[in-house]
Design an enzyme around this catalytic site. Structure first.
Site, PDB file in Angstrom:
ATOM      1  N   HIS A 162      -7.758   9.534  -1.582  1.00 30.60           N
ATOM      2  CA  HIS A 162      -6.900   8.168  -1.796  1.00 30.60           C
ATOM      3  C   HIS A 162      -5.754   8.151  -0.779  1.00 30.60           C
ATOM      4  O   HIS A 162      -5.316   6.996  -0.629  1.00 30.60           O
ATOM      5  CB  HIS A 162      -6.373   7.866  -3.056  1.00 30.60           C
ATOM      6  CG  HIS A 162      -5.202   8.698  -3.688  1.00 30.60           C
ATOM      7  ND1 HIS A 162      -5.511   9.758  -4.566  1.00 30.60           N
ATOM      8  CD2 HIS A 162      -3.981   8.653  -3.474  1.00 30.60           C
ATOM      9  CE1 HIS A 162      -4.188  10.343  -4.655  1.00 30.60           C
ATOM     10  NE2 HIS A 162      -3.470   9.651  -4.121  1.00 30.60           N
ATOM     11  N   ASP A 192     -11.723  12.953  -5.230  1.00 29.65           N
ATOM     12  CA  ASP A 192     -10.565  12.613  -4.597  1.00 29.65           C
ATOM     13  C   ASP A 192      -9.991  13.632  -3.585  1.00 29.65           C
ATOM     14  O   ASP A 192      -8.865  13.984  -3.713  1.00 29.65           O
ATOM     15  CB  ASP A 192      -9.480  12.569  -5.737  1.00 29.65           C
ATOM     16  CG  ASP A 192      -8.284  11.536  -5.051  1.00 29.65           C
ATOM     17  OD1 ASP A 192      -8.421  10.826  -4.094  1.00 29.65           O
ATOM     18  OD2 ASP A 192      -7.058  11.626  -5.705  1.00 29.65           O
ATOM     19  N   SER A 274       0.882  13.368  -3.083  1.00 30.71           N
ATOM     20  CA  SER A 274      -0.543  13.301  -3.297  1.00 30.71           C
ATOM     21  C   SER A 274      -1.407  14.178  -2.128  1.00 30.71           C
ATOM     22  O   SER A 274      -0.786  13.885  -0.855  1.00 30.71           O
ATOM     23  CB  SER A 274      -1.215  11.856  -3.533  1.00 30.71           C
ATOM     24  OG  SER A 274      -1.011  11.396  -4.491  1.00 30.71           O
TER      25      SER A 274
END
Length: 455
Positions: A162, A192, A274
């Site tokens: 993402h 992911d 992230s």
């Protein structure tokens, strides 16, 4: 009165004691044939004898096991370097040079540029036209990544899917502030995860990969990354749970269509973290920071992808650019959603003939856009086929068919369909699909194909 201000610890000697001691020494020294010893010598001999006796007694009782004076002294002298503070500093120092910021660049429409207050056209000295693309790429998102491999002059970086989703170009910022162009080697929406490649010139530090299976609850861990664009930031906490399964929405539409196995931590995980590494106190990567629960009143709920789960995916991305999985060939929506929408449309039609937004039901009260499935009354769970391609299409499965079973496994949602395919089946396996069409129960059997990057 001082701490040691009493008779037992007093260093004073009374006059009477001194005189008595002098007489004793005089008498002792004049005994024929006996050498005169001072009080200091006598005390030394007595102390040495006592120590030898204690040591002998210890050896007799315990057999000398574990008696290692040298190693004991060494452990004491090194105890300071084994403190939590020192371990934290040493662990982070091993990994920080390998942690990078990942910049997602995309072409954006004309509008206000960040931090300028001017439009794209004004910034370039031209004029902006409504709806026209500016033709220049802008930074639309920043995440983190970790260099895990050097090969043939290239550096390879693990990050989240993402973080780079939709990117037209990707840049990487090193810990020293230098920016480099990066190429997306491969990415996987399901897990992911993504892998980037960049020039490995002057890259000296590569993160060591640990084992997430060895983590224990309450173990200290560190998250390193680029939270809120601040760059090179550390946060510390503990492992709250080594194995947690959380539902996720792959399309970010609010509908949970997959379950992710994660490590739950109370480490601060914020936007920009992230893709960065979660490391243990040995400075080894045990997870890839991925998500957090961002709700009012919720704190200390961060999640990381276990590195043991991530590495097979990373290896596949390096090898093929995608993750090889069995492919059924259907795009679906849950039957539960269909009934929920139909119920909402029915309630709106029963009111004034329109929905709250003015769509979804005709003035006559009939629902629009939702097909009539003609299912038996007892069927409430399954998935509706929105499109059939590949193997499913070749087997005759069509739009609006309602799948209720794969082999002998009842299917109630898209999540369960994916789980059964990815966890129980393999490429080339035979599969039997049971579905309803026009109220009639049908079956189709065919072989699962390989899901390619484009599919």
């Amino acid at each position: 009165m001082g701490l040691f201000d009493d008779d037992f610890y007093s260093t004073k000697v009374s006059r009477r004691a001194r005189s008595t001691s002098s007489r004793d020494e005089f008498a002792f020294s004049n005994k024929k044939g006996i050498r005169s010893w001072s009080n200091v010598q006598v005390a030394f001999v007595a102390s040495f004898t006592s120590a030898a006796a204690v040591l002998l007694l210890f050896v007799l009782v315990f057999g000398g096991g574990g008696l290692d004076i040298g190693s004991s002294a060494a452990s004491v002298s090194a105890s300071g370097s084994n403190s939590l503070e020192q371990r934290t500093i040493q662990a982070s120092a091993k990994v920080r040079p390998a942690v990078v910021s990942v910049i997602n660049e995309q072409t954006v429409p004309y509008g206000l540029l960040p931090d300028t207050g001017k439009s794209d056209g004004q910034a370039e000295g031209g004029t902006a036209e409504e709806g026209q693309l500016s033709g220049s790429k802008q930074e639309v998102g920043v995440g983190s990544g970790v260099i895990y491999k050097l090969k043939d002059g290239k550096a390879y970086i693990i990050t989240n899917n993402h973080v780079i989703a939709g990117a037209e170009s990707v840049k990487v910022m090193l810990v020293n502030g230098e920016k480099r162009e990066a190429r997306i080697v491969g990415s996987d929406q399901i897990t992911d995860l993504a892998v980037l490649e960049m020039d490995g010139k002057d890259i000296k530090t590569v993160a060591q990969i640990g084992q997430s299976s060895k983590l224990q609850p309450a173990e200290f861990v560190l998250a390193i990354g680029n939270p809120l664009g601040l760059g090179d930031s550390l946060s510390m906490g503990i492992v709250s749970k080594t194995h947690r399964v959380v539902p996720v929405s792959l399309n970010e539409d609010g509908v949970y269509d997959w379950q992710q196995e994660v490590i739950q931590v109370n480490v601060s995980i914020n936007e920009g973290n992230s893709g960065g590494p979660l490391i243990d106190m040995d400075g080894k990567v045990v997870g890839i920071n991925s998500m957090k629960i961002a709700e009012v009143g919720v704190e200390g709920l961060g999640f990381a992808i276990p590195i043991d789960n991530a590495m097979p995916v990373i290896d596949s991305l390096m090898d093929k650019g995608y993750v090889s999985r069995p492919y059924l060939g259907v795009y679906t929506v849950d039957l539960e959603q269909y009934f929920a929408q139909k119920n909402m449309d029915g309630q709106a039609a029963a009111g004034d003939g329109t929905t709250e937004q003015g769509q979804g039901a005709t003035p006559g009260g009939e629902a629009t856009d939702l097909p009539e499935l003609n299912l038996p009354d007892e069927v409430f769970e399954g998935v509706i086929v929105l499109e059939a391609v590949g193997p499913a299409q070749e087997a005759g499965i069509k739009l609006n068919d309602v799948i209720v079973k794969l082999d002998d496994k009842s299917i109630s949602s898209t999540m369960e369909l994916r789980q059964y395919l990815y966890e129980e089946k393999h490429i080339g396996d035979e599969i039997k699909v049971t579905y309803y069409r026009g109220g009639k129960l049908k079956t189709a059997s065919f072989k699962l194909a390989e899901k390619t990057k484009d599919e």
